[in-house]
Write a protein that holds these residues in place. Structure first.
Motif, short mmCIF file in Angstrom:
data_model
loop_
_atom_site.label_atom_id
_atom_site.label_comp_id
_atom_site.label_asym_id
_atom_site.label_seq_id
_atom_site.Cartn_x
_atom_site.Cartn_y
_atom_site.Cartn_z
N SER A 177 -3.40 13.33 -7.31
CA SER A 177 -2.40 14.35 -7.02
C SER A 177 -1.67 14.74 -8.29
CB SER A 177 -1.40 13.81 -5.99
OG SER A 177 -0.59 12.81 -6.57
N GLU A 178 -0.82 15.75 -8.18
CA GLU A 178 -0.05 16.20 -9.33
C GLU A 178 0.85 15.10 -9.86
OE1 GLU A 178 2.02 19.74 -8.24
OE2 GLU A 178 0.18 20.78 -7.67
N THR A 179 1.27 14.18 -9.00
CA THR A 179 2.14 13.08 -9.41
C THR A 179 1.35 11.88 -9.90
OG1 THR A 179 2.21 12.19 -7.17
CG2 THR A 179 3.94 13.75 -7.77
N GLY A 180 0.02 11.97 -9.87
CA GLY A 180 -0.82 10.88 -10.33
C GLY A 180 -1.16 9.86 -9.25
N GLU A 181 -0.66 10.10 -8.04
CA GLU A 181 -0.94 9.17 -6.95
C GLU A 181 -2.35 9.38 -6.41
OE1 GLU A 181 3.05 8.33 -4.55
OE2 GLU A 181 2.39 10.42 -4.46
N GLN A 182 -2.93 8.30 -5.96
CA GLN A 182 -4.22 8.35 -5.28
C GLN A 182 -4.07 7.64 -3.94
OE1 GLN A 182 -6.91 6.52 -8.11
NE2 GLN A 182 -7.60 8.54 -8.74
N TRP A 183 -4.74 8.16 -2.95
CA TRP A 183 -4.71 7.59 -1.61
C TRP A 183 -6.12 7.25 -1.17
CZ3 TRP A 183 -0.15 6.40 0.62
CH2 TRP A 183 0.99 6.95 0.03
N TRP A 184 -6.25 6.28 -0.33
CA TRP A 184 -7.54 5.77 0.14
C TRP A 184 -7.49 5.58 1.64
CZ3 TRP A 184 -11.06 4.56 -3.83
CH2 TRP A 184 -10.53 4.57 -5.11
N PHE A 185 -8.68 5.60 2.27
CA PHE A 185 -8.77 5.22 3.68
C PHE A 185 -9.50 3.89 3.73
CE2 PHE A 185 -10.42 4.86 7.91
CZ PHE A 185 -9.31 5.23 8.66
N CYS A 186 -8.80 2.86 4.22
CA CYS A 186 -9.37 1.51 4.28
C CYS A 186 -10.24 1.38 5.53
CB CYS A 186 -8.25 0.47 4.30
SG CYS A 186 -8.87 -1.21 4.45
N LYS A 190 -11.67 -1.40 6.46
CA LYS A 190 -11.43 -2.72 7.03
C LYS A 190 -10.25 -2.69 8.01
CE LYS A 190 -10.71 -7.50 5.57
NZ LYS A 190 -10.52 -8.37 4.41
N HIS A 191 -9.18 -2.01 7.62
CA HIS A 191 -7.96 -1.95 8.43
C HIS A 191 -7.79 -0.63 9.17
CE1 HIS A 191 -7.03 -5.04 5.31
NE2 HIS A 191 -6.77 -5.70 6.43
N MET A 192 -8.69 0.34 8.89
CA MET A 192 -8.68 1.65 9.54
C MET A 192 -7.32 2.34 9.37
SD MET A 192 -11.76 1.80 10.37
CE MET A 192 -11.90 3.27 11.36
N ARG A 193 -6.86 2.38 8.11
CA ARG A 193 -5.59 3.03 7.82
C ARG A 193 -5.58 3.58 6.40
NH1 ARG A 193 -2.51 -2.63 7.57
NH2 ARG A 193 -3.03 -3.11 5.42
N VAL A 194 -4.66 4.47 6.14
CA VAL A 194 -4.46 5.05 4.81
C VAL A 194 -3.70 4.05 3.95
CG1 VAL A 194 -3.34 6.92 3.54
CG2 VAL A 194 -4.50 7.40 5.70
N GLU A 195 -4.13 3.92 2.69
CA GLU A 195 -3.47 3.01 1.76
C GLU A 195 -3.21 3.70 0.43
OE1 GLU A 195 -5.55 -1.21 3.04
OE2 GLU A 195 -6.19 -0.24 1.20
N PRO A 196 -2.15 3.28 -0.26
CA PRO A 196 -1.93 3.78 -1.62
C PRO A 196 -2.90 3.10 -2.58
CG PRO A 196 -0.26 2.17 -1.06
CD PRO A 196 -1.11 2.38 0.17
N ASP A 197 -2.78 3.42 -3.86
CA ASP A 197 -3.66 2.85 -4.88
C ASP A 197 -3.75 1.33 -4.78
OD1 ASP A 197 -5.36 4.13 -6.55
OD2 ASP A 197 -3.91 4.48 -8.13
N LYS A 198 -2.62 0.68 -4.60
CA LYS A 198 -2.61 -0.78 -4.50
C LYS A 198 -2.86 -1.16 -3.06
CE LYS A 198 0.20 -1.35 -8.49
NZ LYS A 198 1.15 -2.08 -9.23
#
Length: 60
Positions: free
Chosen positions: A3-12, A14-22
């Motif tokens: 993103s413009e702020t440098g954030e990245q998001w992921w879909f896990c 294993k847990h079936m949810r959205v997660e941040p970089d960490k």
């Protein structure tokens, strides 16, 4: 994608949810995506692409 702020998001997967970089290891996730909303739609987009590819294969 970042993103413009440098954030990245992921879909896990294993847990079936959205997660941040960490979060869980990348081997268990789809992404990265530039927003949490985009990551939340990962499974739906994947299913739509799979259907399109299957239909294209039948047409060949």
């Amino acid at each position: 994608m970042t993103s413009e702020t440098g954030e990245q998001w992921w879909f896990c997967l294993k847990h079936m949810r959205v997660e941040p970089d960490k979060g869980c290891p990348n081997k268990d996730r789809m992404g990265p995506y530039s927003s949490a909303e985009e990551a939340a739609g990962a499974l739906q987009r994947s299913a739509e692409r799979n259907r399109a590819w299957e239909e294209a294969d039948r047409d060949d």
